[in-house]
Design an enzyme around this catalytic site. Sequence first.
Site, PDB file in Angstrom:
ATOM      1  N   TYR A  17     -38.162 -47.532   8.542  1.00 54.45           N
ATOM      2  CA  TYR A  17     -39.429 -46.783   8.463  1.00 54.45           C
ATOM      3  C   TYR A  17     -40.327 -47.139   9.647  1.00 54.45           C
ATOM      4  O   TYR A  17     -41.080 -46.302  10.140  1.00 54.45           O
ATOM      5  CB  TYR A  17     -40.124 -47.050   7.124  1.00 54.45           C
ATOM      6  N   GLN A  38     -43.925 -31.187   2.477  1.00 57.43           N
ATOM      7  CA  GLN A  38     -42.944 -32.176   2.022  1.00 57.43           C
ATOM      8  C   GLN A  38     -42.854 -33.299   3.051  1.00 57.43           C
ATOM      9  O   GLN A  38     -42.189 -34.306   2.806  1.00 57.43           O
ATOM     10  CB  GLN A  38     -41.559 -31.537   1.872  1.00 57.43           C
ATOM     11  N   VAL A  79     -43.779 -36.387   5.553  1.00 52.97           N
ATOM     12  CA  VAL A  79     -44.563 -37.629   5.418  1.00 52.97           C
ATOM     13  C   VAL A  79     -45.218 -37.995   6.750  1.00 52.97           C
ATOM     14  O   VAL A  79     -45.976 -38.962   6.809  1.00 52.97           O
ATOM     15  CB  VAL A  79     -43.662 -38.785   4.918  1.00 52.97           C
ATOM     16  N   HIS A 114     -44.599 -35.702  -0.850  1.00 52.20           N
ATOM     17  CA  HIS A 114     -43.658 -36.826  -0.755  1.00 52.20           C
ATOM     18  C   HIS A 114     -44.304 -38.075  -0.178  1.00 52.20           C
ATOM     19  O   HIS A 114     -43.620 -38.938   0.356  1.00 52.20           O
ATOM     20  CB  HIS A 114     -42.434 -36.415   0.080  1.00 52.20           C
ATOM     21  N   CYS A 148     -47.166 -60.483   0.034  1.00 48.99           N
ATOM     22  CA  CYS A 148     -48.436 -61.031  -0.465  1.00 48.99           C
ATOM     23  C   CYS A 148     -48.385 -62.561  -0.369  1.00 48.99           C
ATOM     24  O   CYS A 148     -47.435 -63.200  -0.849  1.00 48.99           O
ATOM     25  CB  CYS A 148     -48.648 -60.599  -1.923  1.00 48.99           C
ATOM     26  N   CYS A 196     -48.566 -64.015  -4.257  1.00 54.89           N
ATOM     27  CA  CYS A 196     -47.497 -63.924  -5.283  1.00 54.89           C
ATOM     28  C   CYS A 196     -46.156 -63.485  -4.698  1.00 54.89           C
ATOM     29  O   CYS A 196     -45.169 -63.366  -5.421  1.00 54.89           O
ATOM     30  CB  CYS A 196     -47.923 -62.939  -6.377  1.00 54.89           C
ATOM     31  N   GLY A 229     -39.828 -23.989   7.545  1.00 56.74           N
ATOM     32  CA  GLY A 229     -39.068 -25.157   7.974  1.00 56.74           C
ATOM     33  C   GLY A 229     -38.556 -26.035   6.868  1.00 56.74           C
ATOM     34  O   GLY A 229     -38.597 -27.260   6.988  1.00 56.74           O
ATOM     35  N   ALA A 275     -41.090 -22.617  13.814  1.00 54.88           N
ATOM     36  CA  ALA A 275     -42.493 -22.758  13.415  1.00 54.88           C
ATOM     37  C   ALA A 275     -43.427 -22.566  14.598  1.00 54.88           C
ATOM     38  O   ALA A 275     -44.434 -21.846  14.516  1.00 54.88           O
ATOM     39  CB  ALA A 275     -42.698 -24.140  12.797  1.00 54.88           C
TER      40      ALA A 275
HETATM   41  N1  APR Z   1     -38.880 -24.376  12.905  1.00 53.61           N
HETATM   42  C1  APR Z   1     -38.709 -24.037  11.598  1.00 53.61           C
HETATM   43  N2  APR Z   1     -37.692 -24.510  10.832  1.00 53.61           N
HETATM   44  C2  APR Z   1     -36.811 -25.329  11.422  1.00 53.61           C
HETATM   45  C3  APR Z   1     -36.918 -25.724  12.775  1.00 53.61           C
HETATM   46  C4  APR Z   1     -38.001 -25.199  13.518  1.00 53.61           C
HETATM   47  N3  APR Z   1     -38.167 -25.521  14.813  1.00 53.61           N
HETATM   48  N4  APR Z   1     -35.868 -26.557  13.067  1.00 53.61           N
HETATM   49  C5  APR Z   1     -35.152 -26.699  11.920  1.00 53.61           C
HETATM   50  N5  APR Z   1     -35.709 -25.941  10.934  1.00 53.61           N
HETATM   51  C6  APR Z   1     -35.285 -25.812   9.549  1.00 53.61           C
HETATM   52  C7  APR Z   1     -33.810 -26.035   9.307  1.00 53.61           C
HETATM   53  O1  APR Z   1     -33.103 -24.805   9.487  1.00 53.61           O
HETATM   54  C8  APR Z   1     -33.808 -26.478   7.843  1.00 53.61           C
HETATM   55  O2  APR Z   1     -33.733 -25.349   6.980  1.00 53.61           O
HETATM   56  O3  APR Z   1     -35.922 -26.832   8.831  1.00 53.61           O
HETATM   57  C9  APR Z   1     -35.165 -27.155   7.684  1.00 53.61           C
HETATM   58  C10 APR Z   1     -35.080 -28.662   7.589  1.00 53.61           C
HETATM   59  O4  APR Z   1     -34.399 -28.955   6.412  1.00 53.61           O
HETATM   60  P1  APR Z   1     -34.346 -30.480   5.927  1.00 53.61           P
HETATM   61  O5  APR Z   1     -33.983 -31.340   7.090  1.00 53.61           O
HETATM   62  O6  APR Z   1     -33.526 -30.492   4.681  1.00 53.61           O
HETATM   63  O7  APR Z   1     -35.851 -30.831   5.563  1.00 53.61           O
HETATM   64  P2  APR Z   1     -36.618 -30.467   4.248  1.00 53.61           P
HETATM   65  O8  APR Z   1     -36.173 -29.151   3.684  1.00 53.61           O
HETATM   66  O9  APR Z   1     -38.058 -30.603   4.548  1.00 53.61           O
HETATM   67  O10 APR Z   1     -36.181 -31.639   3.236  1.00 53.61           O
HETATM   68  C11 APR Z   1     -36.938 -31.724   2.023  1.00 53.61           C
HETATM   69  O11 APR Z   1     -35.699 -33.700   1.442  1.00 53.61           O
HETATM   70  O12 APR Z   1     -34.820 -35.413   2.607  1.00 53.61           O
HETATM   71  C12 APR Z   1     -35.765 -35.124   1.645  1.00 53.61           C
HETATM   72  O13 APR Z   1     -37.902 -36.011   1.181  1.00 53.61           O
HETATM   73  C13 APR Z   1     -37.125 -35.446   2.190  1.00 53.61           C
HETATM   74  O14 APR Z   1     -39.095 -34.068   2.401  1.00 53.61           O
HETATM   75  C14 APR Z   1     -37.689 -34.087   2.580  1.00 53.61           C
HETATM   76  C15 APR Z   1     -36.998 -33.162   1.604  1.00 53.61           C
END
Ligand code: APR
Length: 248
Positions: free
Chosen positions: A67, A102, A104, A120, A155, A158, A195, A239
């Site tokens: 992270y 979604q 972070v 999230h 901490c 504890c 996205g 996007a």
């Molecule tokens: N613009 C728009 N969409 C895009 C772009 C872009 N430039 N590049 C990629 N994508 C799309 C991909 O086609 C895909 O459908 O973004 C999506 C990303 O999908 P994931 O990586 O699965 O992300 P997400 O859907 O947000 O995942 C949801 O899953 O892993 C957990 O908690 C995590 O919040 C996350 C959740």
Amino acid sequence: MDDLQTVRGWLEQAPRLCVLTGAGMSAESGVPTFRDALTGLWARHDPQQLATEAGFRSDPQLVWDWYGSRREGVARAEPNAGHRALAAWQAAHPERLTLVTQNVDDLHQRAGSTDVICLHGALFEDRWIDPCAREVRGEPACDPARAEPGRPPRCGECGNLVRPGVVWFGEALPGRALQAAEDAASDCELMLVVGTAGAVYPAAGLPALARQAGARVVVLNPQPSELDRGAHVVLRGTAAQLLPQLLG
Ligand code: APR
């Protein structure tokens, strides 16, 4: 009239707009998506090891360091034209936009979006892995920001460990955020879904909730997603390309 013009017309007529974003929203800022086959974070790591409480407890340093690397990557990233278009539209149309994410990362906020509903959690927030012993006794909880430095910080009183303030697989979403997101989805006339692969619930259920409540649903994604089928219109693009055209 092409799809973009159609959606622009819907936007003008919609008193309330709800936007749901996923990792693709930040892709053009250089923040890897989870499922991107080439750079996706999950492709390089076992999510069960990195993004679960059990994974953290079994190797706190590995998870904390992962992270930490994500925080460094996001800190180096800049909001893209899509983030900026959403923030500008919200400023120009007060009270009409509810932004649910979604993600972070803090790129929506750094672009100027306010009242972002973070389903999230937040990458830059810390919390304790266990309930604080003081809080259990009814006293004010210790502040994770004042924990003793370490990987992870702990901490001094504890030994409680600091963990990232994100929602891990198998954990419940923050109740108030989820309720606010469901309310916004049910009350809007137009939902833009930007996205997201639509693979993770309950976030992925919000577009169907909006549609059932009578809203028009528009997906913005360069690739097919599980939410395309339930959309009135799918705009194939990114996007940073589409949002300025749609909202500008
Ligand atoms: N613009 C728009 N969409 C895009 C772009 C872009 N430039 N590049 C990629 N994508 C799309 C991909 O086609 C895909 O459908 O973004 C999506 C990303 O999908 P994931 O990586 O699965 O992300 P997400 O859907 O947000 O995942 C949801 O899953 O892993 C957990 O908690 C995590 O919040 C996350 C959740």
